[in-house]
Design a protein around this motif. Structure first.
Motif, PDB file in Angstrom:
ATOM      1  N   PRO A 134       0.799  -1.097  -0.042  1.00  0.00           N
ATOM      2  CA  PRO A 134       0.013  -0.014  -0.046  1.00  0.00           C
ATOM      3  C   PRO A 134       0.826   1.329   0.088  1.00  0.00           C
ATOM      4  O   PRO A 134       1.802   1.162   0.841  1.00  0.00           O
ATOM      5  CB  PRO A 134      -0.799   0.034   1.226  1.00  0.00           C
ATOM      6  CG  PRO A 134      -0.496  -1.319   1.974  1.00  0.00           C
ATOM      7  CD  PRO A 134       0.760  -1.812   1.310  1.00  0.00           C
ATOM      8  N   ALA A 135       0.423   2.331  -0.855  1.00  0.00           N
ATOM      9  CA  ALA A 135       0.911   3.583  -0.717  1.00  0.00           C
ATOM     10  C   ALA A 135       0.796   4.006   0.874  1.00  0.00           C
ATOM     11  O   ALA A 135      -0.294   3.791   1.369  1.00  0.00           O
ATOM     12  CB  ALA A 135       0.494   4.696  -1.721  1.00  0.00           C
ATOM     13  N   PRO A 136       1.625   4.921   1.216  1.00  0.00           N
ATOM     14  CA  PRO A 136       1.520   5.501   2.802  1.00  0.00           C
ATOM     15  C   PRO A 136       0.212   6.127   2.859  1.00  0.00           C
ATOM     16  O   PRO A 136      -0.382   6.258   3.814  1.00  0.00           O
ATOM     17  CB  PRO A 136       2.698   6.121   3.030  1.00  0.00           C
ATOM     18  CG  PRO A 136       3.551   6.017   1.808  1.00  0.00           C
ATOM     19  CD  PRO A 136       3.106   5.131   0.898  1.00  0.00           C
ATOM     20  N   ASP A 137      -0.182   6.867   1.694  1.00  0.00           N
ATOM     21  CA  ASP A 137      -1.559   7.630   1.712  1.00  0.00           C
ATOM     22  C   ASP A 137      -2.577   6.995   1.148  1.00  0.00           C
ATOM     23  O   ASP A 137      -3.736   7.619   0.870  1.00  0.00           O
ATOM     24  CB  ASP A 137      -1.345   9.021   1.056  1.00  0.00           C
ATOM     25  CG  ASP A 137      -0.577   8.888  -0.368  1.00  0.00           C
ATOM     26  OD1 ASP A 137      -0.124   7.762  -0.853  1.00  0.00           O
ATOM     27  OD2 ASP A 137      -0.613   9.812  -1.067  1.00  0.00           O
ATOM     28  N   ALA A 138      -2.700   5.767   1.037  1.00  0.00           N
ATOM     29  CA  ALA A 138      -3.769   4.704   0.450  1.00  0.00           C
ATOM     30  C   ALA A 138      -4.537   4.709   1.604  1.00  0.00           C
ATOM     31  O   ALA A 138      -4.345   4.275   2.783  1.00  0.00           O
ATOM     32  CB  ALA A 138      -3.315   3.591  -0.070  1.00  0.00           C
ATOM     33  N   VAL A 139      -6.179   4.531   1.222  1.00  0.00           N
ATOM     34  CA  VAL A 139      -6.928   3.911   2.103  1.00  0.00           C
ATOM     35  C   VAL A 139      -7.084   2.477   1.929  1.00  0.00           C
ATOM     36  O   VAL A 139      -7.491   2.170   1.060  1.00  0.00           O
ATOM     37  CB  VAL A 139      -8.363   4.627   1.989  1.00  0.00           C
ATOM     38  CG1 VAL A 139      -9.547   4.204   2.943  1.00  0.00           C
ATOM     39  CG2 VAL A 139      -8.170   6.120   1.900  1.00  0.00           C
ATOM     40  N   LEU A 140      -7.052   1.938   3.169  1.00  0.00           N
ATOM     41  CA  LEU A 140      -7.114   0.280   3.156  1.00  0.00           C
ATOM     42  C   LEU A 140      -8.513   0.115   3.160  1.00  0.00           C
ATOM     43  O   LEU A 140      -9.241   0.566   4.093  1.00  0.00           O
ATOM     44  CB  LEU A 140      -6.353  -0.289   4.266  1.00  0.00           C
ATOM     45  CG  LEU A 140      -4.933   0.021   4.361  1.00  0.00           C
ATOM     46  CD1 LEU A 140      -4.290  -0.893   5.579  1.00  0.00           C
ATOM     47  CD2 LEU A 140      -4.256  -0.329   3.103  1.00  0.00           C
ATOM     48  N   LEU A 141      -9.066  -0.775   2.212  1.00  0.00           N
ATOM     49  CA  LEU A 141     -10.286  -1.585   2.269  1.00  0.00           C
ATOM     50  C   LEU A 141     -10.163  -2.973   2.157  1.00  0.00           C
ATOM     51  O   LEU A 141      -9.834  -3.706   1.381  1.00  0.00           O
ATOM     52  CB  LEU A 141     -11.012  -1.101   1.136  1.00  0.00           C
ATOM     53  CG  LEU A 141     -12.413  -1.358   0.789  1.00  0.00           C
ATOM     54  CD1 LEU A 141     -13.496  -0.642   2.024  1.00  0.00           C
ATOM     55  CD2 LEU A 141     -13.167  -0.686  -0.687  1.00  0.00           C
ATOM     56  N   ASP A 142     -10.529  -3.562   3.495  1.00  0.00           N
ATOM     57  CA  ASP A 142     -10.719  -4.958   3.530  1.00  0.00           C
ATOM     58  C   ASP A 142     -11.853  -5.419   3.390  1.00  0.00           C
ATOM     59  O   ASP A 142     -12.893  -4.956   3.852  1.00  0.00           O
ATOM     60  CB  ASP A 142     -10.092  -5.366   5.079  1.00  0.00           C
ATOM     61  CG  ASP A 142     -10.013  -7.092   5.299  1.00  0.00           C
ATOM     62  OD1 ASP A 142     -10.754  -7.705   4.573  1.00  0.00           O
ATOM     63  OD2 ASP A 142      -9.094  -7.195   6.051  1.00  0.00           O
ATOM     64  N   THR A 143     -12.093  -6.255   2.138  1.00  0.00           N
ATOM     65  CA  THR A 143     -13.532  -6.578   1.815  1.00  0.00           C
ATOM     66  C   THR A 143     -13.767  -8.258   2.021  1.00  0.00           C
ATOM     67  O   THR A 143     -14.834  -8.724   1.610  1.00  0.00           O
ATOM     68  CB  THR A 143     -13.611  -6.699   0.235  1.00  0.00           C
ATOM     69  OG1 THR A 143     -12.482  -7.518  -0.380  1.00  0.00           O
ATOM     70  CG2 THR A 143     -13.122  -5.428  -0.425  1.00  0.00           C
TER      71      THR A 143
END
Ligand code: DC
Length: 216
Positions: free
Chosen positions: A181-190
């Motif tokens: 992940p990029a440091p500024d990405a929003v993580l979305l666990d599906t």
């Protein structure tokens, strides 16, 4: 001057990022590039040429000759093509050869969506919206198994899970542009979400990013 509204959708194999990217394309009326198809095409072309996939020069030559019309081939969606893609994707010259194609696509006036592994980290790190879509290996394996079955490619679930583990290790462990992940990405666990819930969550994240981008 602010750049185009690019949405980077990264994540591991079968995390749902392709479906999410397509949904975002409809919601925001933006063109979508599935960058995995580029690597799949290079893998298939190299294999067909008879050269071994660890021959970095042969793989890079295939990447340099790739054209957009070669990406429609349904054979690129097979399990085998995914494995070939992951193997050619470790070569820095292959990645370099495919970079321009991806950056030209991203750099459209109206904006664009790219899904892949390194969009938010390498291809378009300045993207105003970044998502990193994940799910547990078991959930991803079950989804990929269903998809392959629907495509007429039946395979044992445990083999799909083994593929997922191998691909995660290779895509995340390579030296050049590893999946992360990029440091500024929003993580979305599906893992616990239906496709509709995941698409909805992604849309809300991007709406917030779009509002920030418009105000900037
Ligand atoms: O997203 P996919 O399963 O179609 O991708 C196939 C392989 O291609 C993946 O295992 C690693 C590689 N890939 C990559 O290295 N970088 C990308 N941006 C997209 C795919």
């Amino acid at each position: 001057m602010k750049g185009p509204f690019v949405i980077a959708v990264d994540g591991p194999a079968a995390s749902g990022k392709g479906t999410i990217a397509t949904g975002l394309g409809k919601a925001f009326d933006l063109p979508v590039l599935d960058t995995g198809l580029l690597y799949r095409a290079v893998g298939v072309l190299t294999e067909r040429s008879g050269e071994p996939l660890d021959n970095a020069e042969a793989c890079a030559a295939a990447a340099a000759m790739l054209t957009a019309d070669q990406l429609d081939d349904p054979r690129l969606r097979t399990r085998e093509a995914g494995e070939l893609a992951s193997r050619v994707a470790v070569h820095p010259h292959v990645r370099a050869a495919l970079m321009e194609f991806q950056r030209i696509f991203a750099d459209q006036d109206g904006g664009a969506i790219l899904d892949g592994r390194d969009i938010g980290t390498v291809i378009w790190p300045q993207a105003p919206a970044k998502l990193y879509v994940t799910a547990s290996p078991e959930v991803r394996a079950a989804r990929r198994w269903k998809q392959l079955k629907a495509q007429g490619e039946p395979v044992a679930l445990e083999d799909v899970l083994a593929d997922i583990h191998i691909r995660d290790a290779r895509d995340g462990g390579r030296d050049t542009a590893p999946m992360r992940p990029a440091p500024d990405a929003v993580l979305l666990d599906t893992s616990e979400m239906t496709i509709e819930q995941a698409a909805d969550a992604a849309r809300r994240i991007v709406e917030a990013a779009r509002a920030r981008w418009e105000a900037s």
